[in-house]
Design an enzyme around this catalytic site. Sequence first.
Site, PDB file in Angstrom:
ATOM      1  N   GLY A 154      -0.947 -13.354  29.501  1.00 49.72           N
ATOM      2  CA  GLY A 154      -0.547 -13.739  28.156  1.00 49.72           C
ATOM      3  C   GLY A 154       0.562 -12.838  27.664  1.00 49.72           C
ATOM      4  O   GLY A 154       0.729 -11.707  28.137  1.00 49.72           O
ATOM      5  N   CYS A 155       1.327 -13.331  26.698  1.00 49.49           N
ATOM      6  CA  CYS A 155       2.492 -12.576  26.241  1.00 49.49           C
ATOM      7  C   CYS A 155       2.087 -11.291  25.530  1.00 49.49           C
ATOM      8  O   CYS A 155       2.593 -10.213  25.833  1.00 49.49           O
ATOM      9  CB  CYS A 155       3.361 -13.455  25.340  1.00 49.49           C
ATOM     10  SG  CYS A 155       2.469 -14.295  24.012  1.00 49.49           S
ATOM     11  N   TYR A 156       1.158 -11.387  24.582  1.00 51.76           N
ATOM     12  CA  TYR A 156       0.710 -10.165  23.908  1.00 51.76           C
ATOM     13  C   TYR A 156       0.067  -9.185  24.892  1.00 51.76           C
ATOM     14  O   TYR A 156       0.378  -7.990  24.870  1.00 51.76           O
ATOM     15  CB  TYR A 156      -0.278 -10.499  22.785  1.00 51.76           C
ATOM     16  CG  TYR A 156       0.294 -11.190  21.569  1.00 51.76           C
ATOM     17  CD1 TYR A 156       1.271 -10.591  20.789  1.00 51.76           C
ATOM     18  CD2 TYR A 156      -0.191 -12.425  21.164  1.00 51.76           C
ATOM     19  CE1 TYR A 156       1.766 -11.214  19.644  1.00 51.76           C
ATOM     20  CE2 TYR A 156       0.295 -13.059  20.015  1.00 51.76           C
ATOM     21  CZ  TYR A 156       1.271 -12.446  19.258  1.00 51.76           C
ATOM     22  OH  TYR A 156       1.741 -13.061  18.120  1.00 51.76           O
ATOM     23  N   SER A 159       2.621  -7.242  26.993  1.00 51.53           N
ATOM     24  CA  SER A 159       3.300  -6.204  26.219  1.00 51.53           C
ATOM     25  C   SER A 159       2.381  -5.027  25.937  1.00 51.53           C
ATOM     26  O   SER A 159       2.761  -3.860  26.075  1.00 51.53           O
ATOM     27  CB  SER A 159       3.803  -6.826  24.911  1.00 51.53           C
ATOM     28  OG  SER A 159       4.095  -5.852  23.955  1.00 51.53           O
TER      29      SER A 159
END
Lengths: 342, 342, 342, 342
Positions: A154-156, A159
């Site tokens: 997932g993107c979050y 990061s």
Amino acid sequence: MPDEKRVRVAIIGATAYTSRETIRWLLRHPQAEIVALCSRRDPQPRIDEIFPELAGRLEVRCEPIAPPALKARADVAMLCLPSGVAMEHAPALLAAGLRVIDFSADYRLKERADYRQWYNRTHTDPENLSHAVYGLPEFHRAKIRSASLVANPGCYPASAALGIIPLLKAGLIDPQDVIVDAASGISGAGRRPTPEHHFPERNETFEAYQVGNHRHMVEIERTLDPYVRRGKSSVVFTPHLVPMQRGIFSTIHLKPLQPVSLEHVMQVFADAYQDEPFIRIRPALPRTADVARTNFCDLSARVVKSRIVVLSVIDNMVKGASGQAIQNMNIMFGLEEKAGLA
Amino acid sequence: MPDEKRVRVAIIGATAYTSRETIRWLLRHPQAEIVALCSRRDPQPRIDEIFPELAGRLEVRCEPIAPPALKARADVAMLCLPSGVAMEHAPALLAAGLRVIDFSADYRLKERADYRQWYNRTHTDPENLSHAVYGLPEFHRAKIRSASLVANPGCYPASAALGIIPLLKAGLIDPQDVIVDAASGISGAGRRPTPEHHFPERNETFEAYQVGNHRHMVEIERTLDPYVRRGKSSVVFTPHLVPMQRGIFSTIHLKPLQPVSLEHVMQVFADAYQDEPFIRIRPALPRTADVARTNFCDLSARVVKSRIVVLSVIDNMVKGASGQAIQNMNIMFGLEEKAGLA
Amino acid sequence: MPDEKRVRVAIIGATAYTSRETIRWLLRHPQAEIVALCSRRDPQPRIDEIFPELAGRLEVRCEPIAPPALKARADVAMLCLPSGVAMEHAPALLAAGLRVIDFSADYRLKERADYRQWYNRTHTDPENLSHAVYGLPEFHRAKIRSASLVANPGCYPASAALGIIPLLKAGLIDPQDVIVDAASGISGAGRRPTPEHHFPERNETFEAYQVGNHRHMVEIERTLDPYVRRGKSSVVFTPHLVPMQRGIFSTIHLKPLQPVSLEHVMQVFADAYQDEPFIRIRPALPRTADVARTNFCDLSARVVKSRIVVLSVIDNMVKGASGQAIQNMNIMFGLEEKAGLA
Amino acid sequence: MPDEKRVRVAIIGATAYTSRETIRWLLRHPQAEIVALCSRRDPQPRIDEIFPELAGRLEVRCEPIAPPALKARADVAMLCLPSGVAMEHAPALLAAGLRVIDFSADYRLKERADYRQWYNRTHTDPENLSHAVYGLPEFHRAKIRSASLVANPGCYPASAALGIIPLLKAGLIDPQDVIVDAASGISGAGRRPTPEHHFPERNETFEAYQVGNHRHMVEIERTLDPYVRRGKSSVVFTPHLVPMQRGIFSTIHLKPLQPVSLEHVMQVFADAYQDEPFIRIRPALPRTADVARTNFCDLSARVVKSRIVVLSVIDNMVKGASGQAIQNMNIMFGLEEKAGLA
């Protein structure tokens, strides 16, 4: 480049934003080619009708998702389908002999109980789930190389994890006191129009959403857990929406187990990522603009009173989705890891 | 309204964004009138040359800052000057008998050592500093009423303090473990063009700035300190910039001293602010758009694992600057507190 | 790619936005390499200090503009200098044997009187001006191939000319009654911060500027003139600013000399551009987003009452600047015209 | 203000953006009060659920549209319903004795043939259509005063007509050669989410739409026609979308019948609008930001070659909708024309 190996890619769920981004990158990839665009639509659209920017570049009509038909044409399937739908299609694609990179959350959480709790449904493909590899190359490169099924992060979580794991591995921080405030551009919300993302409602405003109940909270925790010495991690995760297209900015508050200098923190990052092609450790504070349309994750940190504040920045559509997937593909097929991602 | 009292306002530093916002509000205020616009410029501009929106509404030429000349014409001076400059002008205005509402930071920090440390200069007006009142009406209304000099709060501190003080007063939270991640629209940066706020550099990006060294961090702490039972507060404050005009969103992480329910947290807020005209306690998560161009502070909260997450939202130009100043003016002059702020 | 020809590029004026954009494209160009970044700054910065996105990709320090020193290292100089400054540097670069692609307006107007009138200065390099080629490949490809000095077109003129010339050549329209309303993203304004482009002044507003006196008006006319059968063209040009990064949208009103169908207009475009790699004739109305970060010009048209309305869209930084320059470079050096521009 | 007259307003179609804007203004209007919010929804929402900004300000539940029930409570109905729906409700409201201000297009075009052609339906209320007054106060003030039904002008037509009529009345321009290129913020598109106005599709792009077939083209022509000496006007109208909330910018190209100076053009405007409270004639070029959230129309002009270029700027939600409606209401009820619009 006649003699060179070319990876043949089928994109499944071709009308999603993540598909568009994947197409953009693959059109420039010197060792990959798009061989099929598959969608669940009926009638099937030409892809440049959906994404006019592709006019003259990829004027292909989408086709149904038919794994046997893809078998002879494709080496890998990029699944740009929603969570819940991906696991309906992955088994047949794998059975047909394709390797699969799944953009959805379906194969990210190893514990079916987590999946049931956070996604409100029973996982229907536990067999493939059991061997799926979480596609964060910086920490799982060896397993990705031989994986048949990669769960693209997932993107979050991508990061956040990149900004936390090195400090966790170094034993510097308390895994039970992690706070992640993240802000995302709106492309992350997908292509379907909703009242919340109607331009006049989203422009010129900033807000938090799903505070304490966003599904990426557990994904971050499960990604950190292997590096926790005792027990599990505990993350308070708060996502926010920024009126812009792209980018994720994570402001991560970590509790050092004992006083630590900024130099030490930065050295831990530098050591952890010294050979990584897509991680940049920067003294200056990063901006999402610095990584926009790149596969980089830019990291910086500050020590403020009794906290380490880590700033971790990616493009949600690239290192947070399509670029990450291509990096994983490059690893899986023995290509240069940066191929097509310059 | 012939018989009614009208407050006569001089705006000092008339070409600042905070002046423009103050003018916008005062032009609609039924019991206030703008009697002078003063600036340090030479030659003095007509205000509608600076702010074309004022054409046909307030076509007044600015004049030098001359306190004796203002004495007979004005009741109150709104100081829209930068920090460091405000304290050069406040003494003479006060000596001339005007009441002063200062938008700068010059009279916000009672300890001159704080001022020296964070603003890198010696305070030159300790006498007035000693009796200045911090203009947060929700907690200092009585003192504001009789104050001759009101220090209008900073935008970030206003937003943060309103979301923290009730819980601190109720003894619910650890004052030494406060994390504030705040995001602001760009009007807060003022009117002077800089490379960082050049449109192509600021549009389509999100970033943190002055992490751990923003001057508002100490202002938040000093605003909380009176409600700390033992010792002082400790706040980790990280401001961010959002590509939009207005609004501050504070995501505040608080450590409950013992387990607490969301209902209890919300009740504490409801009790604290039940008679407040500009505080709205909301079950739903707020957006900066909900308070844009209003003097409201919208507050909500969530309990996430071992944290209370408070969401506090204001318009940085209104409750964070000009609206707050007018609210203070209304209190100082015995007007209805909401006058001109509907 | 060991055996292949590689064009060696020096970028002069390396801290400009057009330089950044050129660097972005050249870093991906398979047959070009950046050999020098030259700037007028003292001290010379490292380019990744100016553009943090280049960290880890091009961490080169800029150097002074010294044509003799570039002679052995570079094949071509891309001049990203302002108008007026470019012609100070081009002669020595040409004398040193480099081919030059100039982004400024210095070599676009053949008539020195035009230059003096519109740029308020005397042209100081008439010799090179006399042989400079206007770099619009769709109409000057043969001359570009052998040119030593190419004047890269202005962004507005590129967009306008591509939408008008085919109809003019076909004798369909009145060259004395051309109206061009164009709207541009803000990157076109360059990197220097100004009050007009300060984020809070530029965000959430739309305006016309330099109505009737923008320098690109004469450039459009001079670009059309060769296709006018009698006399000269007359263009009413009105540029506007859109709060976004990139893109130019030209709405062009043309007067047919006799009634004409939309089909005929579209056929003229289709014929004119059938072999052009970067022109897309589209039935649907184009958006700047469709060409963002590409070298395409998308064209559509409508017949409305007694007017042909042509819609011509480019990315001002690509087909309107850096992409155009690279297309010109490819032509000049015998590379595939699309090389590096996919 | 106990003795003063207060106009009692019912808003019909209360969940529309135009309703929200009308509410915002009426909440500050000293001589008007909102007595009912009516909607077609079932169940009826509380208005602050729809527009959270109204929390604590107008927490009223909507009610069905029941004209007899409104009769005793309201003086005027503001119809914020879509075209086609408005004419279903206006007759009963008028029959109940309310005066009606209609925001839709249903009563703007006097010729039923125009309505049928452009709105693809038969007009069902020709009786009221016959006495409806087009609510452009600058040209129809006397009729508005006594009207029972006012057709509030469209946003584009308001902006265009104000910039053209004075020159037409003065006999300066050719009514058959009018070109209007207009650009609008996105609030004009209404509240319903659509693929075209989904934030990621609308942000960072500029485009024309409905070129040559937008319904406001005929409305502009019909508004100009009364001032055409012979025949009818002919307008080529091209609307564009700007990624911002509010504002309409019209760039109007007019053909002078004989050579004319800018001074003369500006004088014609100055004379035409000298007593108008909401028209500002400005030498400088206007920006939409200058009129945002005001009821002003800012006008400027340039003479460019053989054209007069008029720049006309309004806020589409204010002078283009709600502010205009309130100005009309003020006129209808004998209030000061600027009441509530400062």
